[in-house]
Design a protein around this motif. Structure first.
Motif, PDB file in Angstrom:
ATOM      1  N   LYS A 167       0.841  -1.192   0.000  1.00 20.44           N
ATOM      2  CA  LYS A 167       0.000   0.000   0.000  1.00 20.44           C
ATOM      3  C   LYS A 167       0.882   1.251   0.000  1.00 20.44           C
ATOM      4  N   ARG A 168       0.650   2.132  -0.947  1.00 20.54           N
ATOM      5  CA  ARG A 168       1.435   3.367  -1.053  1.00 20.54           C
ATOM      6  C   ARG A 168       0.987   4.354   0.011  1.00 20.54           C
ATOM      7  N   HIS A 218       3.073  11.739   1.755  1.00 21.50           N
ATOM      8  CA  HIS A 218       3.033  12.912   2.624  1.00 21.50           C
ATOM      9  C   HIS A 218       3.975  13.969   2.053  1.00 21.50           C
ATOM     10  N   GLN A 219       3.487  15.170   1.914  1.00 17.81           N
ATOM     11  CA  GLN A 219       4.292  16.307   1.455  1.00 17.81           C
ATOM     12  C   GLN A 219       5.002  16.023   0.135  1.00 17.81           C
ATOM     13  N   GLY A 220       4.340  15.291  -0.751  1.00 16.35           N
ATOM     14  CA  GLY A 220       4.895  15.001  -2.067  1.00 16.35           C
ATOM     15  C   GLY A 220       5.794  13.779  -2.107  1.00 16.35           C
ATOM     16  N   PHE A 221       6.180  13.279  -0.943  1.00 17.56           N
ATOM     17  CA  PHE A 221       6.979  12.050  -0.861  1.00 17.56           C
ATOM     18  C   PHE A 221       6.041  10.843  -0.767  1.00 17.56           C
ATOM     19  N   TYR A 222       6.508   9.727  -1.294  1.00 25.61           N
ATOM     20  CA  TYR A 222       5.708   8.511  -1.192  1.00 25.61           C
ATOM     21  C   TYR A 222       6.598   7.279  -1.085  1.00 25.61           C
ATOM     22  N   ALA A 223       6.028   6.240  -0.515  1.00 32.48           N
ATOM     23  CA  ALA A 223       6.751   4.972  -0.347  1.00 32.48           C
ATOM     24  C   ALA A 223       5.735   3.851  -0.242  1.00 32.48           C
ATOM     25  N   THR A 224       6.165   2.656  -0.655  1.00 36.14           N
ATOM     26  CA  THR A 224       5.325   1.469  -0.562  1.00 36.14           C
ATOM     27  C   THR A 224       6.114   0.386   0.153  1.00 36.14           C
TER      28      THR A 224
END
Lengths: 113, 116
Positions: free
Chosen positions: A55-56, A59-65
């Motif tokens: 699940k991605r 926050h604040q343009g950053f993302y991680a899965t």
């Protein structure tokens, strides 16, 4: 015991380009993964967190899965800004609740105009 | 947002002396933590503290270390006596209890301890 690996010590790039910071981990328990960001002379602040597989989180343009199959939680941003210059830490908890975190070495990101 | 304060920001002492690092946690937080970061290495967990007691400590938390939070004042890390290998940046953190989920740890800016 638990461990976190961040392969890049320093990433330098030009404003507007995409960035990906690698984070892999080892634990025999169910992982909670975090990204913390530390700007110069400031306290580390939580940027992202996840314990849900595939699940991605953003926050604040950053993302991680979080990918449990590959034990990874890479941090990405599609277009970096000058203000993104900072130290980024990946961290792991194998219990989530009030537990000491296991940190990676950190990746310093320097963004140039 | 919520802030954790650490006093002093920098401390220089001679080996063998006692030092106390002070942390002013977020006011309604109940869990407190200390981490140690030696230059060039990752931040490492030392200890966490709740309801007046050490809950968990790592192998880095030597017998010379102690923590306390008397009467809701500063959460302190005391090192007595100090050794050269205690030179590091010490980060304090605090969190709410959040049973069954993750409660964000809020970090202070660190105290740089130099032992000569």
């Amino acid at each position: 015991g638990d461990s976190v690996t961040q392969t890049e010590g320093l990433v330098t790039l030009t404003k507007g380009l995409p960035v990906m910071l690698n984070c892999t981990y080892q634990t025999t328990y169910s992982p909670f993964l975090f990204w913390y960001v530390q700007h110069l002379n400031e306290a580390p602040k939580l940027l992202l967190k996840s314990s849900t597989d595939n699940k991605r989180t953003e926050h604040q343009g950053f993302y991680a899965t979080l990918h449990k199959s590959s034990s990874s939680f890479h941090l990405q941003k599609s277009s970096v800004q000058l203000s993104d210059s900072a130290l980024y830490f990946c961290a792991l908890s194998d219990r989530g609740y009030a537990q000491g975190l296991t940190f990676g070495l950190g990746t310093r990101v320097s963004v140039f105009p | 947002g919520p802030k954790v304060l650490q006093i002093p920001s920098h401390q220089i002492i001679d080996m063998g002396q006692m030092v106390t690092l002070n942390c002013d946690p977020v006011s309604n937080h109940l869990y407190f933590y200390w981490y140690k970061q030696i230059l060039g290495q990752q931040m490492e967990f030392l200890v966490n503290f709740y309801n007046g007691k050490v809950m968990e400590k790592s192998k880095l938390f030597k017998d010379q270390f102690s923590v306390e939070r008397p009467d809701g004042s500063y959460f302190t890390l005391k090192i007595q006596p100090t050794a050269l290998e205690d030179s590091a940046v010490y980060f304090c953190a605090s969190s709410l209890p959040d049973w069954g989920n993750y409660a964000e740890q809020f970090f202070g800016p660190g105290t740089r301890l130099t032992v000569l």
